[in-house]
Design an enzyme around this catalytic site. Structure first.
Site, PDB file in Angstrom:
ATOM      1  N   LEU A 194       0.837  -1.193   0.000  1.00 15.88           N
ATOM      2  CA  LEU A 194       0.000   0.000   0.000  1.00 15.88           C
ATOM      3  C   LEU A 194       0.872   1.244   0.000  1.00 15.88           C
ATOM      4  CD1 LEU A 194      -2.727  -0.909   2.681  1.00 15.88           C
ATOM      5  CD2 LEU A 194      -2.806  -1.274   0.203  1.00 15.88           C
ATOM      6  N   ASP A 195       0.396   2.305  -0.643  1.00 13.11           N
ATOM      7  CA  ASP A 195       1.094   3.590  -0.595  1.00 13.11           C
ATOM      8  C   ASP A 195       1.193   4.078   0.842  1.00 13.11           C
ATOM      9  OD1 ASP A 195       1.202   3.613  -3.364  1.00 13.11           O
ATOM     10  OD2 ASP A 195      -0.622   4.813  -3.574  1.00 13.11           O
ATOM     11  N   ARG A 196       2.144   4.940   1.068  1.00 13.46           N
ATOM     12  CA  ARG A 196       2.361   5.510   2.401  1.00 13.46           C
ATOM     13  C   ARG A 196       1.057   6.050   3.003  1.00 13.46           C
ATOM     14  NH1 ARG A 196       6.546   8.341   5.098  1.00 13.46           N
ATOM     15  NH2 ARG A 196       7.959   8.083   3.340  1.00 13.46           N
TER      16      ARG A 196
END
Length: 251
Positions: A66-68
């Site tokens: 997942l993205d930050r």
């Protein structure tokens, strides 16, 4: 300038067995360490939590990244055979994934499917943001299904809660497709109405001006459900909205 975004280093264990673990990753905790700076990571936290397993032969492999700024479910294999099994399932698109997202505006549709290839913008033209993606016929096949859950307002701004079903797993896919449909995600610094928000955030951190423009410190995207059936294995995990997104919509 306001204080920078808090880095939440804690994460919740959703499910675990000898072969894998599922956690609820908060935003803006990054999954993997980067070479840019030393900071807490999900992988580092998992290595501490599972130190006994690792000493006894476990090898951690993060299956879905997942993205930050995206919160939600992350599946991590502890054993090689589990990593291979989940990897095959990903390649064969046997994983069912669902996300909750809050977008700007009230879509004119209740349900909408978008099949639009994605390509890194910098491959075609100059872009100050290296990772930025765009819809382009020469891109990789990308398909997302959107469903409106409810519409409302936040401080007078029209917003909608969406349930999102990505059929493929390209970088930033949901965010790009939502913006392409004219409804970028709340808080999206890259694919919102002004990409300079991202550049200004990188240079100077969070500010009152950014808060006014973006409404939320991070983009409103949450990985809420994941399921797969492979051979005789059937698994499913689901979690609710995070407090910041829930509070935002109710504000």
């Amino acid at each position: 300038m306001d204080e920078p975004i808090d880095v939440w280093v804690n994460f919740d264990v959703v499910d675990e067995c000898d072969d894998w673990i599922v956690v609820n990753k908060p935003a803006p905790l990054i999954v993997h360490p980067t070479s840019k700076k030393v900071e807490p990571t999900l992988l580092g936290g998992l290595e501490q939590l599972l130190s006994f397993d690792i000493q006894n032969g476990a090898r951690l492999s993060i299956i879905n990244r997942l993205d930050r700024e995206t919160s939600g479910l992350v599946l991590v294999a502890k054993r090689k055979f589990a990593a291979r099994m989940f990897g095959r399932a990903m390649e064969r698109r046997l994983f069912e994934k669902e996300y909750d997202a809050i977008c700007l505006g009230w879509p004119a549709w209740e349900e909408r499917s978008l099949d639009a290839p994605l390509l890194r913008k910098g491959e075609l033209e100059s872009s100050p943001i290296w990772v930025k993606q765009m819809v382009h016929p020469d891109g990789r096949p990308s398909e997302t299904y959107f469903r409106v859950v409810k519409r409302g307002t936040h401080r007078g701004v029209k917003v909608s809660l969406l349930r999102v079903f990505p059929k493929t797993g390209r970088m930033h896919q949901i965010r790009v497709h939502a913006a392409y449909l004219g409804h970028p995600l709340v808080g999206d610094k890259i694919y919102g109405e002004d990409e300079t928000c991202y550049l200004r955030y990188i240079e100077g951190g969070w500010s009152a001006k950014l808060a006014s423009q973006l409404l939320l410190k991070r983009h409103a995207l949450h990985a809420s459900r994941m399921a797969l059936t492979l051979d005789e294995v059937s698994l499913e995990w689901e979690i609710g909205l995070t407090k910041d997104l829930d509070d935002f919509f109710d504000a």
